[in-house]
Design an enzyme around this catalytic site. Structure first.
Site, mmCIF file in Angstrom:
data_model
loop_
_atom_site.group_PDB
_atom_site.id
_atom_site.type_symbol
_atom_site.label_atom_id
_atom_site.label_comp_id
_atom_site.label_asym_id
_atom_site.label_seq_id
_atom_site.Cartn_x
_atom_site.Cartn_y
_atom_site.Cartn_z
ATOM 1 N N THR A 116 0.847 -1.204 0.000
ATOM 2 C CA THR A 116 0.000 0.000 0.000
ATOM 3 C C THR A 116 0.873 1.242 0.000
ATOM 4 O OG1 THR A 116 -1.957 1.024 1.001
ATOM 5 C CG2 THR A 116 -0.299 0.196 2.523
ATOM 6 N N ASN A 117 0.304 2.403 0.308
ATOM 7 C CA ASN A 117 1.077 3.655 0.392
ATOM 8 C C ASN A 117 0.543 4.481 1.560
ATOM 9 O OD1 ASN A 117 -1.118 5.443 -0.641
ATOM 10 N ND2 ASN A 117 -0.896 4.073 -2.399
ATOM 11 N N HIS A 118 1.042 5.696 1.699
ATOM 12 C CA HIS A 118 0.745 6.477 2.911
ATOM 13 C C HIS A 118 -0.515 7.338 2.810
ATOM 14 C CE1 HIS A 118 4.516 5.387 4.774
ATOM 15 N NE2 HIS A 118 5.163 5.730 3.671
#
Ligand code: PMT
Length: 406
Positions: free
Chosen positions: A209-211
């Protein structure tokens, strides 16, 4: 406040129909012109004479009068006459009918003929409201451009306690007054918006995933709804909540799910904005069991995800506005410009991780707006809510300019 506004009030058969007397009185007090249409079932709950007296207009119930005079009600003329159509109480039955385009009585025929915005105030019992069929029908009506004044919680006529009570007449009158007041330039328009991250499973316990927290996208949803739009928000997993009668949230996890959710809603949108941070690659195969620790290295094969924005950009219809974001770490302007062209955006919002307080997670953002025709606007560091309002204002202008051309 409503002087000269023409309001059709469609009343269906529900115990909440008694509240419509107060609603009509409040609208007349604000100098609106009110025309009431009732279903047959509605007159079991409130007398047409009451609403005719309060609205200062005969109440219409049938296509043709019962008295053999041959007098008939012209549903097309009524549909064209209105500045706003209010269906309240909107019963599960009428909601189902109009969601499917049925027109077996005057009210549903006028709904199909109406060119004005339409707002519904549903009223029904708790389980009827929560039933997937009703929720499906409500989603369909929202996708068709209807606005919903959400039912409230409380004691219901059945004795049960929960959601399903029609909004109070004062609340509806206020909604109508706000609708007609300035500052709702997107009333009657549909916005499709993505927000948050996607997550791409590796196995049942791990993912890529990412932030992204969804803050920028949810601020946009709020700003579009405040401008009067009906918003379809396709959200990746975030910890945010947004309760707004004009915002319909569809929760997804993966880029492929987001792609499908966007694709099925693209045709009915006036404005489409891609704010989500979509994973460009996903594991080729998500393991069905937890991957066990073995050896010093583990290689995961990744395959390209669909580019949702690029795909949408190829399918745009005349008049639709298309916008996206670019999150960059170097050579920002050039990358953003090339994304705008590749994805067929009218506007791209560039944010850079090199700017303090910008991008992921912050309540603020620092963005540059790049327009298709080459104009550029650099904004200072602002709260995401303010950035959202500025973006909405620009997209509204682009929509209006396009609709003059179409
Ligand atoms: O959520 P927050 O914590 O508030 O953070 C906000 C944000 C940084 C996520 C937001 O402001 C932002 O920049 N969103 C886009 C991030 C991104 O993925 O940018 P990109 O440059 O990789 O993608 C360009 C555009 O294509 C974006 O509109 C993206 O939604 C879209 N895209 C990207 C890949 C893909 N497979 N499909 C897409 O539709």
């Amino acid at each position: 406040m409503l002087k000269g506004k023409k309001i059709l009030v469609g009343v269906c058969g529900s115990i909440a129909a008694y509240k419509i007397a107060t609603l009509v009185r409040l609208l007349i007090k604000q100098e609106a012109e009110v025309q009431v249409i009732m279903t047959d079932a509605a007159s079991d709950f409130i007398s047409p004479l009451t609403l005719a007296t309060l609205s200062k207009n005969p109440v219409l119930t049938r296509y043709v009068a019962d008295d053999n005079t041959g007098e008939w009600s012209n549903h097309v003329a009524l549909g064209l006459w209105a500045d706003l159509m209010v269906i309240a109480p909107a019963t599960a039955n009428t909601i189902a009918k109009i969601a499917h385009g049925h027109c077996d009585n005057l009210l549903t025929a006028v709904y199909l003929s109406a060119r004005s915005p339409v707002v519904l105030a549903p009223a029904m019992d708790l389980d009827m409201w929560l039933h997937p069929a009703t929720q499906r029908n409500i989603s369909q009506l929202q996708a068709d451009g209807c606005q919903i004044i959400s039912p409230g919680e409380g004691e219901l006529a059945s004795g049960l306690h929960g959601k399903g009570r029609m909004a109070e007449p004062e609340q509806m009158a206020e909604w109508i007054a706000t609708f007609f007041s300035a500052g709702r330039p997107l009333a009657g328009k549909n916005v499709l918006l993505t927000a948050g991250p996607t997550i791409e499973p590796i196995d049942p316990v791990r993912y890529i995933t990412n932030h992204s927290t969804g803050k920028m996208g949810y601020a946009l949803a709020q700003a579009f709804a405040d401008a009067g739009a009906q918003v379809n928000l396709i959200s990746g997993p975030v910890a945010l909540q947004l309760e707004h009668p004009s915002v319909q949230i569809t929760h997804v996890q993966t880029a492929r799910q987001m792609h499908e959710a966007v694709t099925t809603r693209t045709a009915t949108a006036d404005i489409i904005v891609h704010c989500a941070a979509v994973a460009d690659y996903a594991p080729a195969h998500a393991a069905t069991q937890k991957i066990k620790k073995q050896g010093d290295k583990l290689t995961i094969e990744l395959v390209k995800n669909p580019d949702i924005a690029a795909d949408t950009g190829q399918k745009l219809q005349a008049g639709q506005v298309h916008a996206g974001f670019a999150l960059e770490t170097e050579n920002e302007q050039a990358h953003a410009q090339s994304k705008m062209e590749r994805k067929n955006f009218d506007l791209i919002v560039l944010n850079s991780l090199n700017d303090a307080g910008a991008g992921f997670g912050h309540d603020t953002n620092r963005v540059s707006l790049l327009f298709r025709e080459g104009k550029r606007e650099v904004l200072p560091l602002l709260p995401k809510s303010e950035v959202a309002r500025i973006i909405v204002r620009h997209l509204t202008n682009i929509l209006q300019a396009k609709s003059h051309v179409v």
